[in-house]
Design an enzyme around this catalytic site. Structure first.
Site, mmCIF file in Angstrom:
data_model
loop_
_atom_site.group_PDB
_atom_site.id
_atom_site.type_symbol
_atom_site.label_atom_id
_atom_site.label_comp_id
_atom_site.label_asym_id
_atom_site.label_seq_id
_atom_site.Cartn_x
_atom_site.Cartn_y
_atom_site.Cartn_z
ATOM 1 N N PRO A 71 0.811 -1.224 0.000
ATOM 2 C CA PRO A 71 0.000 0.000 0.000
ATOM 3 C C PRO A 71 0.838 1.264 0.000
ATOM 4 C CG PRO A 71 -0.978 -1.609 1.448
ATOM 5 C CD PRO A 71 0.328 -2.204 0.982
ATOM 6 N N CYS A 72 0.410 2.228 -0.843
ATOM 7 C CA CYS A 72 1.261 3.379 -1.112
ATOM 8 C C CYS A 72 0.760 4.689 -0.529
ATOM 9 C CB CYS A 72 1.432 3.546 -2.623
ATOM 10 S SG CYS A 72 -0.127 3.866 -3.488
ATOM 11 N N GLN A 73 -0.425 4.696 0.119
ATOM 12 C CA GLN A 73 -0.999 5.974 0.531
ATOM 13 C C GLN A 73 -0.063 6.774 1.433
ATOM 14 O OE1 GLN A 73 -2.439 2.972 0.778
ATOM 15 N NE2 GLN A 73 -4.643 3.071 0.475
ATOM 16 N N SER A 74 0.665 6.086 2.305
ATOM 17 C CA SER A 74 1.497 6.801 3.267
ATOM 18 C C SER A 74 2.741 7.411 2.630
ATOM 19 C CB SER A 74 1.902 5.848 4.405
ATOM 20 O OG SER A 74 2.537 4.697 3.892
ATOM 21 N N TRP A 75 3.062 7.016 1.385
ATOM 22 C CA TRP A 75 4.227 7.578 0.698
ATOM 23 C C TRP A 75 3.828 8.627 -0.336
ATOM 24 C CZ3 TRP A 75 8.787 5.820 2.567
ATOM 25 C CH2 TRP A 75 8.803 4.560 3.184
#
Length: 335
Positions: A71-75
């Site tokens: 999952p990429c949301q935090s980056w």
């Protein structure tokens, strides 16, 4: 050529690898809104619905490759940029845990370009070192999907590694000079898209082509802060996971500049401004029309499509991996 897939989503990576001759025998996806889509499009793949944190490596079958996009949301530049401090960012280490335990011949991991932000430099180096310390020769590169027959500007990071005992280092495929644009992929869909039902619920079987429906509703101040229209002879903006920020259809003129961070729809042409449909977004992502997305509300459909790796880009990476393993006679030794 059996592979395993983590954080599989709607299966963009898996489609590309399948086209290159690989077979996803086991996949993992924790988001219940995606389960039906993955299972119906990959009926011969075992889908484990548990959180990867709760799956011991002994429950995962042996395979020659491991692929996935943690999952990429935090980056993301559009998100909070919390990176590795966010529990979603830490899922990268679950990918590495499985890699170390299963020791496949190769791996491929994808993530957003936001990982390159200066505030994440230490975390990024930490992740790269973990891949290397896991026993792999690491190749790392920022790619634009538009360079690989995808009609969209979409920059993503790729980590690819061959196991060190193979004495190989992955070489990324070269960009293709021939580009694809919006007219190449969605021109034939321009006249038959359906607006969503009330509260953006699906039209279901009323769509003449599966998923050819678009989200309705107002446009936020943020959305109106810049142009959201690309012409037919241009690549699309990045297809995002949020339907409310889907690009606008190229039938409309480009939005009129008023002042910094403020644009408007051209007067007299307001009726032409609509969001791209889920199927149009899927075409731009290079999903075939046979790949159906299942959802009740359109927000889930846009999320599945926008979070996916474009299958065309996945294919060219997978094909390069397969060719390099074949040239080194590795596949004969494990078959």
């Amino acid at each position: 050529m059996n592979i395993i897939s983590l954080f599989s989503g709607a299966g963009g990576l898996d489609l590309g690898f399948e086209k290159a001759g690989f077979k996803t025998v086991w996949a993992n996806e924790y988001d219940k809104e995606i389960w039906e889509t993955f299972e119906k499009n990959f009926p011969h793949t075992t889908l484990d619905r548990r959180s990867i944190r709760n799956i011991p490596s002994c429950d995962i079958p042996e395979a020659i490759g491991l692929i996935g996009g943690p999952p990429c949301q935090s980056w993301s530049e559009a998100g909070a940029l919390r990176g590795i401090e966010d529990h979603r960012g830490q899922l990268f280490f679950e990918f590495i845990r499985v890699l170390r335990d299963k020791k496949p011949l190769f791996f491929l991991a994808e993530n957003v370009s936001g990982m390159l932000a200066s505030r994440h430099s230490d975390a990024l180096e930490n992740i790269k070192n973990h891949f290397i310390d896991s026993g792999y020769n690491l190749s790392f590169k920022l790619l634009n999907a538009h360079d690989y027959k995808v009609p969209q500007d979409r920059q993503r990071l790729f980590f690819v590694g061959f196991r060190k005992d193979l004495n190989m280092t992955f070489e990324f495929p070269k960009a293709f000079p021939l580009k694809r644009y919006l007219k190449d992929v969605i021109w034939d869909l321009k006249d038959n898209a359906l607006p969503a039902k009330e509260k953006n619920y699906t039209n279901g079987h009323a769509c003449t082509l599966a998923n050819h429906e678009y989200m309705t509703g107002s446009f936020s101040t943020i959305f109106m802060s810049r142009n959201r229209v690309r012409n037919w002879d241009e690549p699309s903006f990045t297809i995002q996971a949020g339907g409310r920020h889907a690009p606008l259809h190229p039938q409309a003129p480009k939005m009129e500049f008023i002042e910094q961070n403020k644009r408007i729809f051209v007067k007299g042409s307001e009726h032409l401004y609509r969001r791209l449909s889920i199927r149009e977004c899927a075409r731009i992502q290079t999903f075939p029309d046979t790949h159906t997305f299942y959802y009740d509300n359109l927000t889930a459909g846009y999320k599945m499509v926008g979070n996916a790796v474009p299958p065309n880009l996945a294919f060219f990476l997978a094909d390069a991996i397969a060719k390099q393993l074949t040239q080194a006679n590795i596949l004969k030794k494990v078959s």
